[in-house]
Design a protein around this motif. Sequence first.
Motif, PDB file in Angstrom:
ATOM      1  N   PRO A  25       0.881  -1.288   0.060  1.00  0.00           N
ATOM      2  CA  PRO A  25      -0.162  -0.165  -0.105  1.00  0.00           C
ATOM      3  C   PRO A  25       0.783   1.234  -0.056  1.00  0.00           C
ATOM      4  O   PRO A  25       2.025   1.213   0.487  1.00  0.00           O
ATOM      5  N   GLY A  26       0.266   2.238  -0.621  1.00  0.00           N
ATOM      6  CA  GLY A  26       0.979   3.680  -0.529  1.00  0.00           C
ATOM      7  C   GLY A  26       1.902   3.715  -1.591  1.00  0.00           C
ATOM      8  O   GLY A  26       2.092   2.883  -2.486  1.00  0.00           O
ATOM      9  N   ASP A  27       2.671   4.634  -1.564  1.00  0.00           N
ATOM     10  CA  ASP A  27       3.955   5.131  -2.392  1.00  0.00           C
ATOM     11  C   ASP A  27       5.200   4.380  -2.087  1.00  0.00           C
ATOM     12  O   ASP A  27       5.437   4.430  -0.889  1.00  0.00           O
ATOM     13  N   HIS A  28       5.609   3.565  -3.073  1.00  0.00           N
ATOM     14  CA  HIS A  28       6.825   2.769  -2.794  1.00  0.00           C
ATOM     15  C   HIS A  28       7.651   2.671  -4.358  1.00  0.00           C
ATOM     16  O   HIS A  28       7.099   3.211  -5.467  1.00  0.00           O
ATOM     17  N   ALA A  29       9.035   2.322  -4.334  1.00  0.00           N
ATOM     18  CA  ALA A  29       9.665   1.894  -5.397  1.00  0.00           C
ATOM     19  C   ALA A  29       8.714   0.735  -6.054  1.00  0.00           C
ATOM     20  O   ALA A  29       8.338  -0.085  -5.618  1.00  0.00           O
ATOM     21  N   SER A  30       8.956   0.845  -7.329  1.00  0.00           N
ATOM     22  CA  SER A  30       8.484  -0.259  -8.409  1.00  0.00           C
ATOM     23  C   SER A  30       9.635  -1.156  -8.539  1.00  0.00           C
ATOM     24  O   SER A  30      10.587  -0.627  -8.933  1.00  0.00           O
ATOM     25  N   VAL A  31       9.620  -2.424  -8.551  1.00  0.00           N
ATOM     26  CA  VAL A  31      10.700  -3.290  -8.709  1.00  0.00           C
ATOM     27  C   VAL A  31      10.174  -4.555  -9.606  1.00  0.00           C
ATOM     28  O   VAL A  31       9.416  -5.269  -9.397  1.00  0.00           O
ATOM     29  N   SER A  32      10.798  -4.695 -10.705  1.00  0.00           N
ATOM     30  CA  SER A  32      10.646  -5.534 -11.510  1.00  0.00           C
ATOM     31  C   SER A  32      11.194  -6.998 -11.280  1.00  0.00           C
ATOM     32  O   SER A  32      12.212  -7.102 -10.452  1.00  0.00           O
ATOM     33  N   HIS A  33      10.577  -8.081 -11.822  1.00  0.00           N
ATOM     34  CA  HIS A  33      11.183  -9.654 -11.279  1.00  0.00           C
ATOM     35  C   HIS A  33      12.479  -9.702 -11.726  1.00  0.00           C
ATOM     36  O   HIS A  33      13.391 -10.211 -11.221  1.00  0.00           O
ATOM     37  N   ALA A  34      13.047  -8.934 -12.828  1.00  0.00           N
ATOM     38  CA  ALA A  34      14.494  -9.182 -13.507  1.00  0.00           C
ATOM     39  C   ALA A  34      15.307  -8.263 -12.671  1.00  0.00           C
ATOM     40  O   ALA A  34      16.279  -8.743 -12.162  1.00  0.00           O
ATOM     41  N   SER A  35      14.708  -7.096 -11.824  1.00  0.00           N
ATOM     42  CA  SER A  35      15.488  -6.430 -10.863  1.00  0.00           C
ATOM     43  C   SER A  35      15.680  -7.281  -9.537  1.00  0.00           C
ATOM     44  O   SER A  35      16.898  -7.346  -9.150  1.00  0.00           O
ATOM     45  N   VAL A  36      14.752  -7.889  -9.212  1.00  0.00           N
ATOM     46  CA  VAL A  36      14.886  -8.632  -8.068  1.00  0.00           C
ATOM     47  C   VAL A  36      15.693  -9.715  -8.286  1.00  0.00           C
ATOM     48  O   VAL A  36      16.537  -9.877  -7.338  1.00  0.00           O
ATOM     49  N   ASN A  37      15.902 -10.517  -9.332  1.00  0.00           N
ATOM     50  CA  ASN A  37      16.709 -11.502  -9.695  1.00  0.00           C
ATOM     51  C   ASN A  37      18.181 -11.055  -9.634  1.00  0.00           C
ATOM     52  O   ASN A  37      19.150 -11.587  -9.433  1.00  0.00           O
ATOM     53  N   LYS A  38      18.364 -10.034 -10.176  1.00  0.00           N
ATOM     54  CA  LYS A  38      19.787  -9.291 -10.086  1.00  0.00           C
ATOM     55  C   LYS A  38      20.173  -8.983  -8.637  1.00  0.00           C
ATOM     56  O   LYS A  38      21.177  -9.276  -8.818  1.00  0.00           O
ATOM     57  N   LEU A  39      19.179  -8.459  -8.147  1.00  0.00           N
ATOM     58  CA  LEU A  39      19.619  -8.289  -6.577  1.00  0.00           C
ATOM     59  C   LEU A  39      20.141  -9.687  -5.864  1.00  0.00           C
ATOM     60  O   LEU A  39      20.859  -9.584  -5.036  1.00  0.00           O
ATOM     61  N   ALA A  40      19.017 -10.660  -6.171  1.00  0.00           N
ATOM     62  CA  ALA A  40      19.364 -11.883  -5.467  1.00  0.00           C
ATOM     63  C   ALA A  40      20.449 -12.299  -5.912  1.00  0.00           C
ATOM     64  O   ALA A  40      21.327 -13.093  -5.196  1.00  0.00           O
ATOM     65  N   ASN A  41      20.948 -12.551  -7.105  1.00  0.00           N
ATOM     66  CA  ASN A  41      21.895 -13.169  -7.550  1.00  0.00           C
ATOM     67  C   ASN A  41      23.504 -11.999  -7.618  1.00  0.00           C
ATOM     68  O   ASN A  41      24.532 -12.496  -7.868  1.00  0.00           O
ATOM     69  N   GLY A  42      23.395 -10.906  -6.981  1.00  0.00           N
ATOM     70  CA  GLY A  42      24.432  -9.895  -6.752  1.00  0.00           C
ATOM     71  C   GLY A  42      24.837  -9.031  -7.978  1.00  0.00           C
ATOM     72  O   GLY A  42      25.916  -8.525  -7.998  1.00  0.00           O
ATOM     73  N   SER A  43      24.344  -9.432  -9.197  1.00  0.00           N
ATOM     74  CA  SER A  43      24.744  -8.437 -10.332  1.00  0.00           C
ATOM     75  C   SER A  43      24.019  -7.241 -10.579  1.00  0.00           C
ATOM     76  O   SER A  43      24.563  -6.441 -11.055  1.00  0.00           O
ATOM     77  N   GLN A  44      23.295  -6.963  -9.704  1.00  0.00           N
ATOM     78  CA  GLN A  44      22.838  -5.529  -9.552  1.00  0.00           C
ATOM     79  C   GLN A  44      23.693  -4.692  -8.548  1.00  0.00           C
ATOM     80  O   GLN A  44      23.461  -5.272  -7.279  1.00  0.00           O
ATOM     81  N   ASP A  45      24.561  -3.978  -8.755  1.00  0.00           N
ATOM     82  CA  ASP A  45      25.428  -3.328  -7.987  1.00  0.00           C
ATOM     83  C   ASP A  45      24.980  -2.028  -7.175  1.00  0.00           C
ATOM     84  O   ASP A  45      26.025  -1.405  -6.591  1.00  0.00           O
ATOM     85  N   ASN A  46      23.998  -1.484  -7.529  1.00  0.00           N
ATOM     86  CA  ASN A  46      23.627  -0.192  -6.938  1.00  0.00           C
ATOM     87  C   ASN A  46      22.182  -0.021  -6.769  1.00  0.00           C
ATOM     88  O   ASN A  46      21.649   0.947  -7.312  1.00  0.00           O
ATOM     89  N   PRO A  47      21.520  -0.756  -6.070  1.00  0.00           N
ATOM     90  CA  PRO A  47      19.862  -0.670  -5.829  1.00  0.00           C
ATOM     91  C   PRO A  47      19.809   0.613  -4.822  1.00  0.00           C
ATOM     92  O   PRO A  47      20.657   1.065  -4.164  1.00  0.00           O
ATOM     93  N   THR A  48      18.845   1.683  -5.120  1.00  0.00           N
ATOM     94  CA  THR A  48      18.560   2.739  -4.480  1.00  0.00           C
ATOM     95  C   THR A  48      18.011   2.384  -3.170  1.00  0.00           C
ATOM     96  O   THR A  48      17.587   1.167  -2.811  1.00  0.00           O
ATOM     97  N   ALA A  49      18.086   3.295  -2.015  1.00  0.00           N
ATOM     98  CA  ALA A  49      17.623   3.035  -0.763  1.00  0.00           C
ATOM     99  C   ALA A  49      16.101   2.665  -0.936  1.00  0.00           C
ATOM    100  O   ALA A  49      15.769   1.891  -0.117  1.00  0.00           O
TER     101      ALA A  49
END
Length: 164
Positions: A25-49
């Motif tokens: 609910p409310g205002d929040h960041a949108s995160v695609s499944h590809a972004s989640v996958n990159k975060l999970a495997n460590g290839s996303q090196d600069n996620p925003t707070a």
Amino acid sequence: MSSRRDAGGRPYTSRSLSAAVEALPGDHASVSHASVNKLANGSQDNPTAHTVVAVCKALGVPPAYLLPHHAYSDLEALQTFEDPRARHVLALLSGLSHSALDDVVAELERRRAEQGLEPVQRRDDATEEAPPSQEEPTEAPGRGRRRRSSREAAEYAADSLEGL
């Protein structure tokens, strides 16, 4: 993701976590499944707070849960720390002597007992087992730069969250 369960009781996948973030609910960041996958495997090196906070809300954990130190594994304490009043109490306690802190702890334990609340198990971080060592960073295929280890990614996330 694998240690938390979705509404159906199954471990999160990239798609289900992305959907859980979108359902917040409310205002929040949108995160695609590809972004989640990159975060999970460590290839996303600069996620925003904002991304980290949104993912943590969807998982039902405070952002500090992602920090690398073994003492941060106490989820109940971390959720309590999310309350500004708890942080205020800690600020008031800083600088007190060990004996003064022991007196405060004893008084709080007495008050909990008077109110019929369960005692809180005392944690002695000095005697806790250290967590298993984090994996070593590896080279990202075809990119020519190394991926961050889980520890490095968590430290980066912690640095990003300091201003929140």
